[in-house]
Design a protein around this motif. Structure first.
Motif, PDB file in Angstrom:
ATOM      1  N   PHE A  15       0.820  -1.203   0.000  1.00 51.60           N
ATOM      2  CA  PHE A  15       0.000   0.000   0.000  1.00 51.60           C
ATOM      3  C   PHE A  15       0.861   1.263   0.000  1.00 51.60           C
ATOM      4  O   PHE A  15       0.573   2.243  -0.688  1.00 51.60           O
ATOM      5  CB  PHE A  15      -0.927   0.007   1.214  1.00 51.60           C
ATOM      6  CG  PHE A  15      -1.813   1.218   1.286  1.00 51.60           C
ATOM      7  CD1 PHE A  15      -2.945   1.308   0.507  1.00 51.60           C
ATOM      8  CD2 PHE A  15      -1.498   2.267   2.127  1.00 51.60           C
ATOM      9  CE1 PHE A  15      -3.755   2.427   0.560  1.00 51.60           C
ATOM     10  CE2 PHE A  15      -2.299   3.386   2.186  1.00 51.60           C
ATOM     11  CZ  PHE A  15      -3.435   3.470   1.402  1.00 51.60           C
ATOM     12  N   CYS A  19       0.829   4.267  -2.732  1.00 53.28           N
ATOM     13  CA  CYS A  19       0.673   5.689  -2.403  1.00 53.28           C
ATOM     14  C   CYS A  19       1.826   6.517  -2.936  1.00 53.28           C
ATOM     15  O   CYS A  19       1.632   7.610  -3.472  1.00 53.28           O
ATOM     16  CB  CYS A  19       0.557   5.869  -0.883  1.00 53.28           C
ATOM     17  SG  CYS A  19      -0.984   5.238  -0.197  1.00 53.28           S
ATOM     18  N   THR A 481     -20.520   7.066  -4.247  1.00 53.72           N
ATOM     19  CA  THR A 481     -19.508   6.974  -3.190  1.00 53.72           C
ATOM     20  C   THR A 481     -20.126   6.536  -1.868  1.00 53.72           C
ATOM     21  O   THR A 481     -19.556   5.710  -1.138  1.00 53.72           O
ATOM     22  CB  THR A 481     -18.797   8.331  -3.023  1.00 53.72           C
ATOM     23  OG1 THR A 481     -18.213   8.721  -4.263  1.00 53.72           O
ATOM     24  CG2 THR A 481     -17.723   8.258  -1.958  1.00 53.72           C
ATOM     25  N   LEU A 485     -19.291   3.127   0.274  1.00 53.44           N
ATOM     26  CA  LEU A 485     -18.854   3.180   1.672  1.00 53.44           C
ATOM     27  C   LEU A 485     -19.715   2.266   2.545  1.00 53.44           C
ATOM     28  O   LEU A 485     -19.200   1.564   3.426  1.00 53.44           O
ATOM     29  CB  LEU A 485     -18.913   4.617   2.181  1.00 53.44           C
ATOM     30  CG  LEU A 485     -17.768   5.542   1.744  1.00 53.44           C
ATOM     31  CD1 LEU A 485     -18.078   6.988   2.120  1.00 53.44           C
ATOM     32  CD2 LEU A 485     -16.455   5.104   2.378  1.00 53.44           C
ATOM     33  N   THR A 488     -18.727  -1.204   1.923  1.00 54.00           N
ATOM     34  CA  THR A 488     -17.429  -1.457   2.556  1.00 54.00           C
ATOM     35  C   THR A 488     -17.589  -1.723   4.047  1.00 54.00           C
ATOM     36  O   THR A 488     -16.957  -2.629   4.610  1.00 54.00           O
ATOM     37  CB  THR A 488     -16.485  -0.266   2.322  1.00 54.00           C
ATOM     38  OG1 THR A 488     -16.353  -0.026   0.922  1.00 54.00           O
ATOM     39  CG2 THR A 488     -15.117  -0.529   2.915  1.00 54.00           C
ATOM     40  N   VAL A 508      -8.922   1.659   8.454  1.00 52.78           N
ATOM     41  CA  VAL A 508      -9.405   2.854   7.775  1.00 52.78           C
ATOM     42  C   VAL A 508      -8.907   2.933   6.335  1.00 52.78           C
ATOM     43  O   VAL A 508      -9.515   3.598   5.489  1.00 52.78           O
ATOM     44  CB  VAL A 508      -8.975   4.118   8.568  1.00 52.78           C
ATOM     45  CG1 VAL A 508      -7.474   4.316   8.495  1.00 52.78           C
ATOM     46  CG2 VAL A 508      -9.700   5.364   8.051  1.00 52.78           C
ATOM     47  N   LEU A 509      -7.804   2.227   6.051  1.00 53.32           N
ATOM     48  CA  LEU A 509      -7.245   2.286   4.697  1.00 53.32           C
ATOM     49  C   LEU A 509      -8.212   1.766   3.639  1.00 53.32           C
ATOM     50  O   LEU A 509      -8.178   2.196   2.494  1.00 53.32           O
ATOM     51  CB  LEU A 509      -5.940   1.492   4.642  1.00 53.32           C
ATOM     52  CG  LEU A 509      -4.769   2.042   5.471  1.00 53.32           C
ATOM     53  CD1 LEU A 509      -3.577   1.127   5.354  1.00 53.32           C
ATOM     54  CD2 LEU A 509      -4.414   3.443   5.014  1.00 53.32           C
ATOM     55  N   TYR A 511     -11.154   2.367   3.293  1.00 49.67           N
ATOM     56  CA  TYR A 511     -12.129   3.375   2.888  1.00 49.67           C
ATOM     57  C   TYR A 511     -11.548   4.386   1.901  1.00 49.67           C
ATOM     58  O   TYR A 511     -12.276   5.251   1.404  1.00 49.67           O
ATOM     59  CB  TYR A 511     -12.660   4.112   4.122  1.00 49.67           C
ATOM     60  CG  TYR A 511     -13.370   3.201   5.100  1.00 49.67           C
ATOM     61  CD1 TYR A 511     -14.584   2.612   4.765  1.00 49.67           C
ATOM     62  CD2 TYR A 511     -12.817   2.919   6.337  1.00 49.67           C
ATOM     63  CE1 TYR A 511     -15.227   1.763   5.644  1.00 49.67           C
ATOM     64  CE2 TYR A 511     -13.457   2.067   7.234  1.00 49.67           C
ATOM     65  CZ  TYR A 511     -14.657   1.497   6.885  1.00 49.67           C
ATOM     66  OH  TYR A 511     -15.285   0.656   7.755  1.00 49.67           O
ATOM     67  N   ILE A 512     -10.267   4.282   1.647  1.00 49.54           N
ATOM     68  CA  ILE A 512      -9.651   5.227   0.719  1.00 49.54           C
ATOM     69  C   ILE A 512     -10.171   5.005  -0.701  1.00 49.54           C
ATOM     70  O   ILE A 512     -10.428   5.960  -1.442  1.00 49.54           O
ATOM     71  CB  ILE A 512      -8.117   5.100   0.767  1.00 49.54           C
ATOM     72  CG1 ILE A 512      -7.602   5.627   2.101  1.00 49.54           C
ATOM     73  CG2 ILE A 512      -7.471   5.846  -0.388  1.00 49.54           C
ATOM     74  CD1 ILE A 512      -6.100   5.525   2.263  1.00 49.54           C
ATOM     75  N   PHE A 513     -10.333   3.737  -1.083  1.00 50.88           N
ATOM     76  CA  PHE A 513     -10.795   3.425  -2.443  1.00 50.88           C
ATOM     77  C   PHE A 513     -12.141   4.074  -2.761  1.00 50.88           C
ATOM     78  O   PHE A 513     -12.293   4.713  -3.804  1.00 50.88           O
ATOM     79  CB  PHE A 513     -10.858   1.915  -2.636  1.00 50.88           C
ATOM     80  CG  PHE A 513     -11.394   1.491  -3.967  1.00 50.88           C
ATOM     81  CD1 PHE A 513     -10.651   1.656  -5.122  1.00 50.88           C
ATOM     82  CD2 PHE A 513     -12.670   0.942  -4.078  1.00 50.88           C
ATOM     83  CE1 PHE A 513     -11.145   1.275  -6.357  1.00 50.88           C
ATOM     84  CE2 PHE A 513     -13.178   0.563  -5.301  1.00 50.88           C
ATOM     85  CZ  PHE A 513     -12.404   0.736  -6.443  1.00 50.88           C
ATOM     86  N   ILE A 515     -13.451   6.743  -1.487  1.00 48.30           N
ATOM     87  CA  ILE A 515     -13.284   8.192  -1.547  1.00 48.30           C
ATOM     88  C   ILE A 515     -12.636   8.608  -2.864  1.00 48.30           C
ATOM     89  O   ILE A 515     -13.026   9.610  -3.478  1.00 48.30           O
ATOM     90  CB  ILE A 515     -12.441   8.686  -0.349  1.00 48.30           C
ATOM     91  CG1 ILE A 515     -13.157   8.377   0.969  1.00 48.30           C
ATOM     92  CG2 ILE A 515     -12.163  10.177  -0.463  1.00 48.30           C
ATOM     93  CD1 ILE A 515     -14.520   9.009   1.098  1.00 48.30           C
ATOM     94  N   THR A 516     -11.643   7.829  -3.319  1.00 44.08           N
ATOM     95  CA  THR A 516     -11.012   8.156  -4.596  1.00 44.08           C
ATOM     96  C   THR A 516     -12.003   8.031  -5.746  1.00 44.08           C
ATOM     97  O   THR A 516     -11.854   8.699  -6.770  1.00 44.08           O
ATOM     98  CB  THR A 516      -9.809   7.231  -4.861  1.00 44.08           C
ATOM     99  OG1 THR A 516     -10.236   5.862  -4.817  1.00 44.08           O
ATOM    100  CG2 THR A 516      -8.721   7.439  -3.836  1.00 44.08           C
TER     101      THR A 516
END
Length: 599
Positions: A15, A19, A481, A485, A488, A508-509, A511-513, A515-516
């Motif tokens: 990951f 990034c 989105t 979420l 997820t 929490v990582l 949830y990044i997908f 949001i992107t």
């Protein structure tokens, strides 16, 4: 696929690398933006200098040109309205009668759709006279005449006659013949340089999206092969091009040379704001015989409609960017026919997409069922994994991993099966990413607050520009989105791999997908956002149905116990993983022994 509450060391490293790559790209493009602007400025200066030289070389030809000397003649049918200018004998205006262009003031497509107007297209044949002076037909003044569906433009050049004959044909076609008489007395060249300068007009709502779809496209090898160029200089020194075109998002201007263009080259430059999107320049040679230029061409000013493109039998259907290989095949033979079939029921475009989503989900439902059954099985054996982890509390991570894999193997749980749905979704997502912004049947079709499903919806307008978002927020993108979420959150509880000691909770990582996705979908076709909103909403419904109505964890537990009693044979993958772990463990022991000996 094995799921976990946290991330092991290798996952965290992966990951972090991802990034770094993303941020690296971001900083790279930001850092080079200034350099690109400098390069563009230098290129513009070079082009202006070249233009000045050409103008000085042809200045004598233009001495008699006055505004009153320029005449325009017109041809029209149900599909095209064409205007020809006596200056250069060129096509000076092209309107597609059955289509409209986007109007920024009204936020709908209600303007006449001009592919060519206001001198955004300029072409001519260039050669040298016997004195070495450059002559370009675009600088000559022609005398026009119209007879039926044909326009003839005639120019005199030092006693030679140059004639352009345009004939308006069906199917967005204009036949173009070049005939000369006495040109051999003026020029001794054996070829003429066809030069075409074209500024792509902004016709659609999403500027960035339309700009990315504007590019050169061309065919060669007797129409068998196709290529395109969207960002770089084009150079085809060895191939003879059968046709060269400027493609836009839904339309294309193409010129076909019956004998082909040789030594072709071109370049293109992005225009950041204003009426035009890109500036493209093409140059290719056509043959002259006995000093005369007698060649046949065909102009096509056409919508990128797949059945129409295929009907020409010129490989034009490749212009439509539906994706490579089986991705394109998926769009051509599945999504497009399915959309057209459902649309015949009289439903609006948005509800057609809704039904398409349900059909796709039904097709994938067996795979999804297996995925959720796997999640349930992993949830049932979770206590055993926790117990094994507790017993090996002080052991190295490799032994813990081996113990976990052994539990999975005895229970008959195939961890890799969880990856299948994700792998299946990747080509579908890319196919739809190509489908929605390029399917002309969706162009101008609205649904609820989205006025065009091939462009973003901008119901929420921002008073300022947000990096990577722009000056609006797409409601469909936000809704998509949100459901991702929720999905997820619902699936995050299925993570089974125990968190290693000392590792922070990195949940929490995941949830990044989602949001992107907001940044990606905010400027994409609203039809794509709507599809994925429905798709993920159905995913949530499927999870609830499977969890509470279909899967029985007691039966699953009994099945797992029965699996444990059966003799187990390792698959090739499991055997390879076990051997890799054993080898790694031996290496760790050897390294530990070496350190001990050194002490």
């Amino acid at each position: 696929m094995q799921q976990n509450k946290g991330l092991d060391k290798s996952q965290m490293i992966s990951f972090a690398v991802l990034c770094l790559v993303l941020f690296g790209f971001m900083f790279y493009f930001q850092r080079n933006s200034a350099e690109e602007e400098k390069l563009k400025a230098e290129q513009q200066k070079t082009e202006q200098a070249k233009s000045a030289v050409k103008q000085s070389q042809t200045a004598q030809i233009n001495t008699n040109v006055t505004p009153g000397a320029i005449q325009n003649v017109n041809l029209a049918n149900d599909e095209l309205k064409i205007e020809f200018s006596s200056l250069g004998g060129q096509v000076s205006k092209v309107e597609l009668a059955k289509f409209k262009a986007y109007n920024q003031k009204t936020d709908v497509a209600d303007l006449p759709l001009y592919l060519i107007t206001k001198n955004n297209s300029n072409y001519g044949f260039q050669f040298k006279d016997k004195a070495g002076k450059t002559i370009n037909t675009k600088d000559l003044v022609f005398t026009p005449s119209v007879a039926g569906n044909a326009a003839t433009l005639t120019a005199n050049l030092n006693g030679a006659v140059i004639q352009f004959v345009y004939t308006l044909m069906p199917k967005y076609t204009v036949d173009f013949k070049v005939r000369t008489k006495g040109l051999a007395n003026v020029s001794s060249d054996n070829k003429a340089d066809f030069i075409w300068d074209y500024n792509v007009r902004n016709l659609e709502k999403g500027r960035a999206q339309e700009q990315s779809h504007s590019e050169f496209s061309y065919a060669f090898n007797n129409y068998k092969d196709y290529d395109y160029d969207g960002r770089t200089d084009m150079s085809e020194d060895e191939e003879t091009l059968n046709w060269i075109g400027v493609k836009q998002q839904f339309f294309s201007s193409v010129i076909e040379a019956k004998t082909g263009f040789t030594n072709s080259k071109g370049n293109q430059e992005t225009i950041e704001e204003g009426e035009y999107l890109k500036k493209l320049n093409f140059e290719g040679f056509v043959g002259m015989s006995g000093g005369e230029l007698n060649q046949d061409f065909t102009w096509y000013f056409m919508p990128l409609d797949l059945p129409l493109l295929k009907s020409y039998d010129k490989n034009f259907d490749e212009i439509l960017p539906l994706g490579w290989s089986f991705i394109g095949a998926m769009n051509r033979y599945f999504f497009m026919p399915m959309y057209n079939f459902i649309a015949e029921w009289g439903l609006s475009a948005g509800w057609v997409i809704f039904l398409m989503t349900i059909i796709v989900k039904l097709i994938l439902s067996p795979i999804m069922y297996k995925q959720h059954k796997l999640s349930a099985m992993m949830r049932v054996i979770r206590p055993e994994i926790d117990e094994a982890t507790a017993k090996l509390k002080d052991a190295d991570p490799m032994k813990k991993q081996q113990a976990t894999m052994e539990i999975y193997r005895k229970a008959g749980v195939n961890q890799m099966a969880g990856c299948l749905p994700a792998l299946v979704q990747i080509p579908i997502f890319y196919a739809l990413f190509r489908f929605f912004p390029n399917f002309i049947d969706l162009r101008g079709k609205g649904f609820w607050f989205a006025k065009d499903l091939t462009a973003y919806d901008d119901l929420i307008k921002l008073p300022f520009n947000v990096p990577f978002l722009g000056e609006h927020l797409s409601v469909f993108a936000i809704a998509c989105t949100v459901v991702i979420l929720i999905y997820t959150v619902m699936t995050s509880g299925n993570m089974q791999q125990p968190q290693q000691e000392g590792m922070p909770n990195m949940k929490v990582l995941m949830y990044i997908f989602p949001i992107t996705f907001l940044f990606f979908l905010n400027t994409s076709a609203s039809g794509l956002s709507w599809y994925y909103f429905v798709s993920n909403a159905i995913n949530i419904l499927i999870i609830l149905v499977i969890k509470y109505l279909i899967l029985d964890e007691k039966k699953i537990h009994a099945q797992i116990q029965a699996n444990k009693e059966k003799p187990k044979t390792e698959s090739k993958f499991q055997k390879r993983m076990r051997e890799m772990m054993e080898k790694a463990q031996e290496q760790q022991k050897a390294q530990g022994q070496q350190k001990s000996n050194r002490k």
